[in-house]
Design a protein around this motif. Structure first.
Motif, mmCIF file in Angstrom:
data_model
loop_
_atom_site.group_PDB
_atom_site.id
_atom_site.type_symbol
_atom_site.label_atom_id
_atom_site.label_comp_id
_atom_site.label_asym_id
_atom_site.label_seq_id
_atom_site.Cartn_x
_atom_site.Cartn_y
_atom_site.Cartn_z
ATOM 1 N N ALA B 108 0.839 -1.200 0.000
ATOM 2 C CA ALA B 108 0.000 0.000 0.000
ATOM 3 C C ALA B 108 0.877 1.253 0.000
ATOM 4 O O ALA B 108 0.618 2.203 -0.747
ATOM 5 N N HIS B 109 1.926 1.258 0.832
ATOM 6 C CA HIS B 109 2.785 2.437 0.894
ATOM 7 C C HIS B 109 3.442 2.706 -0.447
ATOM 8 O O HIS B 109 3.472 3.834 -0.924
ATOM 9 N N VAL B 110 3.992 1.654 -1.043
ATOM 10 C CA VAL B 110 4.742 1.882 -2.274
ATOM 11 C C VAL B 110 3.783 2.219 -3.417
ATOM 12 O O VAL B 110 4.104 3.048 -4.275
ATOM 13 N N ARG B 133 0.018 -3.968 -9.002
ATOM 14 C CA ARG B 133 -0.021 -3.295 -7.702
ATOM 15 C C ARG B 133 -1.282 -3.654 -6.940
ATOM 16 O O ARG B 133 -1.238 -3.910 -5.738
ATOM 17 N N ALA B 134 -2.399 -3.676 -7.643
ATOM 18 C CA ALA B 134 -3.660 -3.989 -6.961
ATOM 19 C C ALA B 134 -3.645 -5.426 -6.452
ATOM 20 O O ALA B 134 -4.080 -5.702 -5.331
ATOM 21 N N LEU B 135 -3.090 -6.332 -7.254
ATOM 22 C CA LEU B 135 -3.023 -7.739 -6.833
ATOM 23 C C LEU B 135 -2.182 -7.866 -5.566
ATOM 24 O O LEU B 135 -2.571 -8.532 -4.599
ATOM 25 N N ALA B 136 -1.028 -7.198 -5.560
ATOM 26 C CA ALA B 136 -0.159 -7.247 -4.383
ATOM 27 C C ALA B 136 -0.867 -6.669 -3.168
ATOM 28 O O ALA B 136 -0.806 -7.227 -2.066
ATOM 29 N N PRO B 269 -13.173 5.331 -8.774
ATOM 30 C CA PRO B 269 -12.678 4.031 -9.260
ATOM 31 C C PRO B 269 -11.627 4.213 -10.347
ATOM 32 O O PRO B 269 -11.898 4.813 -11.386
ATOM 33 N N GLU B 270 -10.442 3.762 -10.037
ATOM 34 C CA GLU B 270 -9.343 3.826 -10.993
ATOM 35 C C GLU B 270 -8.996 2.401 -11.384
ATOM 36 O O GLU B 270 -9.395 1.456 -10.702
ATOM 37 N N ALA B 271 -8.214 2.279 -12.445
ATOM 38 C CA ALA B 271 -7.803 0.942 -12.877
ATOM 39 C C ALA B 271 -7.043 0.294 -11.739
ATOM 40 O O ALA B 271 -6.241 0.962 -11.092
ATOM 41 N N PRO B 272 -7.242 -0.982 -11.468
ATOM 42 C CA PRO B 272 -8.177 -1.887 -12.124
ATOM 43 C C PRO B 272 -9.546 -1.931 -11.458
ATOM 44 O O PRO B 272 -10.411 -2.657 -11.910
ATOM 45 N N TYR B 273 -9.755 -1.141 -10.369
ATOM 46 C CA TYR B 273 -10.991 -1.330 -9.600
ATOM 47 C C TYR B 273 -12.224 -0.894 -10.384
ATOM 48 O O TYR B 273 -13.332 -1.315 -10.067
ATOM 49 N N PHE B 303 -10.385 -11.915 -1.667
ATOM 50 C CA PHE B 303 -10.225 -13.183 -2.393
ATOM 51 C C PHE B 303 -11.011 -13.134 -3.701
ATOM 52 O O PHE B 303 -10.532 -13.578 -4.743
ATOM 53 N N LEU B 304 -12.223 -12.548 -3.638
ATOM 54 C CA LEU B 304 -13.036 -12.434 -4.838
ATOM 55 C C LEU B 304 -12.376 -11.504 -5.858
ATOM 56 O O LEU B 304 -12.351 -11.782 -7.063
ATOM 57 N N LEU B 305 -11.803 -10.409 -5.362
ATOM 58 C CA LEU B 305 -11.116 -9.471 -6.257
ATOM 59 C C LEU B 305 -9.935 -10.151 -6.946
ATOM 60 O O LEU B 305 -9.704 -9.952 -8.148
ATOM 61 N N ILE B 306 -9.175 -10.932 -6.173
ATOM 62 C CA ILE B 306 -8.012 -11.613 -6.757
ATOM 63 C C ILE B 306 -8.475 -12.573 -7.844
ATOM 64 O O ILE B 306 -7.890 -12.637 -8.927
#
Lengths: 244, 398
Positions: B108-110, B133-136, B269-273, B303-306
Motif C-alpha cells: 500500500a505504501h509503495v 499493484r492492486a493484486l499485491a 474508481p481507478e484501474a483496475p478497480y 479473495f473475490l477481487l483476486i
C-alpha cells in the motif's frame, strides 16, 4: 458441525522438517538468500554503482548491508548465497561464504535443550517482528525444539533484537539486556541491526547494534526468513543443523 | 492528588525512570490528551518494550487500579527519519525506503508513493503495472486481516484457532513469495525488483493456490463464530461512536465498522478497480467485533477481487494510462486504501529526484480514536482493542 479438532486434523502436519533437513524453497524464497555473482565475473562498475545501499564493493557482496532489492540481478548476480548465513562479527566484506560454520562458540550450550526468547524492537519496520513471531506458528513451531517466547527479559536466555537502533531505544535495550540472567545471548535479526539497512546514515540512528550490546549472532536479510532466525538461535545454543 | 508526584519523593533521575523516560529524544504524543485527575489516580507507563505489543512504543495508562481512565499512546521511540532523509534521492531508490516504513503494509505504501510520484512527473503507467499493484495490495490486505484475527484469537486464548489462523497467514506470505519473489513484497512493485511469477502459467497457478486459503478461512471463521467465549469477549470492547470516528478522521475498517460507507477503492474508481466488483464492507456497532467483522468481509472481498483480477488480466501489455493530474507541476498526491485504511502520499519531484515527501498514514489517523475508545475500558481489554485497529507504530515513527 465441524470442530476445531477436525479442522486441524484435516489440514494435516504443516511443520517444517528443519533442522533435520535443510530449509526448503518454500521456507526460504530466493530473496531470503544473499546475492552472489553468477559467473566468474567479478563485481563490475555497473553493479557497484547500481546497488542503492552500497552492499557491493570491489571485493564482493557484503550480506550484512544487502537489502535484497534484486537490482544486481541485472548485472549478473543471482540469489544463491547459503540458506543458513549468520555471522559472529558485525559483517564486513566477508563475501557470501563468510558465514563461519562449525567451530564458533555456543554461549548457551550449558543451558541444555530449552531456551526462552524475548523480542526487542529498537526501530524496525515490523516485518522482522512478524517474522520472529512467525516462529511460533505451526509451520515452524519452535516449541518442538524447546524454544519458547517469554514476556519478560528476566526469564529470557536469548534477546532477539530487530530494527536499526534509534537513540531513544538505546537505553531501554540495554536495560532489557541487563535484566536477563546469565548465561545470555543476543541475536540481531535483519539487516537493520547489522548495518542500518535501507536507513543507514539517517539522523538519530546508530550504525550497528554491535555498538550498543554484545551481539552473538547477526542474521542478515531484509527480513530474514523464520528458518534463518531459528538457525541463529540454535547456533548460539550449540544445536545448529550439521551438514551430513 | 493523594499520591505525591514522583519528583517530590525521588531524585530527578529516578523520577524520570519512574515515568518511563530513558533519555534520548522525548516521546511524542500520538493522540490528544485530557488531564484526568482524581482520588488515587496514577500514570502507569506500559512500554516501550513489551511482548504484548511486539513493537517499541509506549502507552501511558492513567488509572486508579482497574479501569483505564485515559490511555495516551506515545511514539517516537523508533523514529527513523525516513521521509526527512529522502530529499535528493532518485525516485526509485526512495521507493525502496518507503516500502520499509511499515513492512506489513509495504504494498500500500509503495503503491501510493508511486502513484504520487507518477502524477508529479506526468509519467504514463502501464495498465499491467496497475493491476500488479492492486493484486499485491489485495494479497497483503488478506495477510494483515488474517493476522489481526490471529492476534485477537491469541489474546482470547483460542489456542487451536490462533495456531490455525497464524498458519493461514504464513500460507499467504508464501503465496506472496511465490508470486512476487518476496515474502513481504519488498521491491516487488518496482522496476528491477525480484523476478515475478505472473505470466499466464504463474497466474493460473496463483488462482489455483488462493482457493485453499479462501476455503480454510471460511471454515475457520465459522468455528470462531461458534465460540461464544470468543464473540462475547470482543463484543462491546473499545466502542467508537460514529460521531467520534467522523470528527477525528478515522479511516479504514475502523471507520467502516462505525457505519460510514467509505472505501478509497470506491471513491474514484481507478484501474483496475473500475473494472472489478468491489464489495463494501460495513458494520454499525463500532466495537472490536464490528471491526473484526469488517475485516472478515474484506478478506472475502479481496479473495473475490483476486479471482476476478487473475481471470480478467489485461492481455495487451502495451496499454498505458495517464496518471492523475498533478497538484501543481512537480507535485502529486497518491491515495490508496491500505489494509488499515486510507493512505495518502504527497510527493514533490524535480529532475527525477525527490524534493520532499509527506504522508498521512492510517495508523496516524486511528491513534486518537483508539485512545478515545479505551477510556473506561479495563486492562484486559487492551490487547483486543489494540489489535482490532491494526495500528503500527512504525507508520507514525517514520
Amino acid at each position: 458441525m465441524p470442530s476445531w479438532i477436525e479442522q486441524a486434523a484435516h489440514r494435516g502436519i504443516l511443520t517444517s522438517r528443519y533442522p533435520r533437513e535443510r530449509g526448503s524453497d518454500a521456507e526460504v524464497p530466493p530473496t531470503g538468500r544473499a546475492p552472489v555473482p553468477s559467473a566468474s565475473a567479478g563485481p563490475t562498475g555497473a553493479a557497484i554503482a547500481g546497488c542503492p545501499v552500497g552492499a557491493i564493493g570491489p571485493e564482493g557482496v557484503e550480506p550484512g548491508r544487502c537489502i535484497r532489492c534484486a537490482r544486481c540481478l541485472a548485472h549478473g548476480y543471482r540469489f544463491g548465497g547459503p540458506v543458513e548465513a549468520s555471522f559472529r562479527a558485525p559483517p564486513g566484506r566477508a563475501g557470501p561464504e563468510g558465514a563461519d560454520v562449525g567451530d564458533e562458540p555456543a554461549p548457551l550450550a550449558p543451558l541444555g535443550r530449552s531456551l526462552h526468547l524475548f523480542l526487542v524492537d529498537v526501530g524496525s519496520c515490523n516485518a522482522c517482528n512478524l517474522e520472529v513471531l512467525a516462529l511460533a506458528n505451526p509451520f515452524y513451531d519452535v516449541s518442538r525444539l524447546g524454544l519458547f517466547f517469554t514476556n519478560s527479559p528476566r526469564h529470557a536466555d536469548v534477546l532477539l533484537v530487530v530494527g536499526v537502533p534509534t537513540d531513544a531505544m538505546v537505553e531501554p535495550a540495554r536495560r532489557a539486556y541487563d535484566a536477563m540472567p546469565f548465561p545470555k545471548a543476543v541475536v540481531a535479526v535483519g539487516v537493520c541491526p547489522c548495518s542500518g539497512g535501507a536507513f543507514r546514515g539517517n539522523p538519530g540512528l546508530r550504525p550497528s547494534l554491535g555498538d550498543i550490546l554484545p551481539v552473538d549472532r547477526f542474521v542478515p536479510g531484509c527480513p530474514p526468513t523464520p528458518v534463518q532466525i531459528l538457525d541463529a538461535v540454535l547456533r548460539v545454543a550449540g544445536r545448529a543443523r550439521r551438514e551430513e | 492528588m493523594l499520591l505525591p508526584e514522583p519528583s517530590e519523593v525521588l531524585p530527578e533521575e529516578l523520577a524520570g525512570l519512574w515515568r518511563g523516560q530513558f533519555g534520548g529524544p522525548a516521546p511524542r504524543p500520538l493522540a490528544p490528551r485530557e488531564t484526568v485527575e482524581g482520588y488515587g489516580t496514577f500514570t502507569f507507563p506500559y512500554g516501550p518494550i513489551s511482548m504484548g505489543v511486539p513493537e517499541s512504543g509506549r502507552f501511558d495508562v492513567v488509572t486508579y487500579g482497574e479501569r483505564i481512565l485515559e490511555l495516551a499512546p506515545l511514539g517516537g521511540y523508533k523514529q527513523r527519519s525516513v521521509l526527512a532523509a529522502l530529499a535528493g534521492t532518485p525516485v526509485e531508490d526512495a521507493a525502496l525506503r518507503i516500502e520499509r516504513i511499515a513492512g506489513n503494509f509495504s504494498a500500500a505504501h509503495v503503491a501510493a508513493f508511486l502513484a504520487a510520484a507518477e502524477s508529479a512527473r506526468g509519467l504514463r503507467v502501464p495498465v499491467v503495472e496497475l493491476w500488479t499493484r492492486a493484486l499485491a495490495q489485495e494479497l497483503q490486505r488478506i495477510y494483515n486481516h488474517i493476522h489481526v484475527l490471529a492476534r485477537i484469537a491469541e489474546a482470547a486464548s483460542q489456542n487451536v484457532g490462533q495456531a490455525q489462523t497464524h498458519a493461514l497467514a504464513e500460507e499467504i506470505l508464501r503465496l506472496q513469495a511465490r508470486a512476487f519473489g518476496h515474502r513481504w513484497l519488498f521491491g516487488a512493485l518496482l522496476p528491477g525488483g525480484p523476478a515475478r511469477n505472473l505470466d499466464r502459467a504463474g497466474r493460473h497457478a496463483l488462482s489455483e493456490a488462493v482457493r485453499t486459503p479462501a476455503r480454510e478461512f471460511d471454515d475457520l471463521w465459522e468455528l470462531y463464530l461458534d465460540s461464544r467465549v470468543f464473540v462475547d469477549r470482543i463484543q462491546g470492547t473499545c466502542p467508537v461512536p460514529r460521531e467520534v470516528a467522523v470528527r477525528w478522521g478515522a479511516v479504514g475498517p475502523t471507520l467502516r465498522a462505525c457505519g460510514v460507507p467509505w472505501d478509497d477503492r470506491l471513491r474514484v474508481p481507478e484501474a483496475p478497480y473500475n473494472d472489478l466488483f468491489v464489495a463494501l464492507a460495513r458494520e454499525h456497532d463500532g466495537d472490536a467485533l464490528a471491526r473484526l467483522l469488517v475485516r472478515v468481509q474484506e478478506v472475502r472481498a479481496s479473495f473475490l477481487l483476486i479471482e476476478q483480477m487473475l481471470d480478467r488480466w489485461p492481455a495487451d501489455v502495451s496499454l498505458s494510462e495517464a496518471p492523475s493530474p498533478p497538484v501543481r507541476p512537480g507535485r502529486g498526491v497518491g491515495r490508496v486504501e491500505g489494509p488499515s485504511g486510507d493512505l495518502v502520499y504527497d510527493v514533490s519531484v524535480a529532475h527525477d529526484r525527490i524534493v520532499s515527501v509527506a504522508a498521512r498514514t492510517p495508523s496516524q489517523a486511528n491513534w486518537p480514536v483508539f485512545a478515545f475508545g479505551m477510556r473506561g475500558a479495563v486492562f484486559t481489554d487492551f490487547h483486543f482493542a489494540f489489535e482490532s485497529f491494526g495500528l503500527v507504530f512504525a507508520e507514525t515513527d517514520r
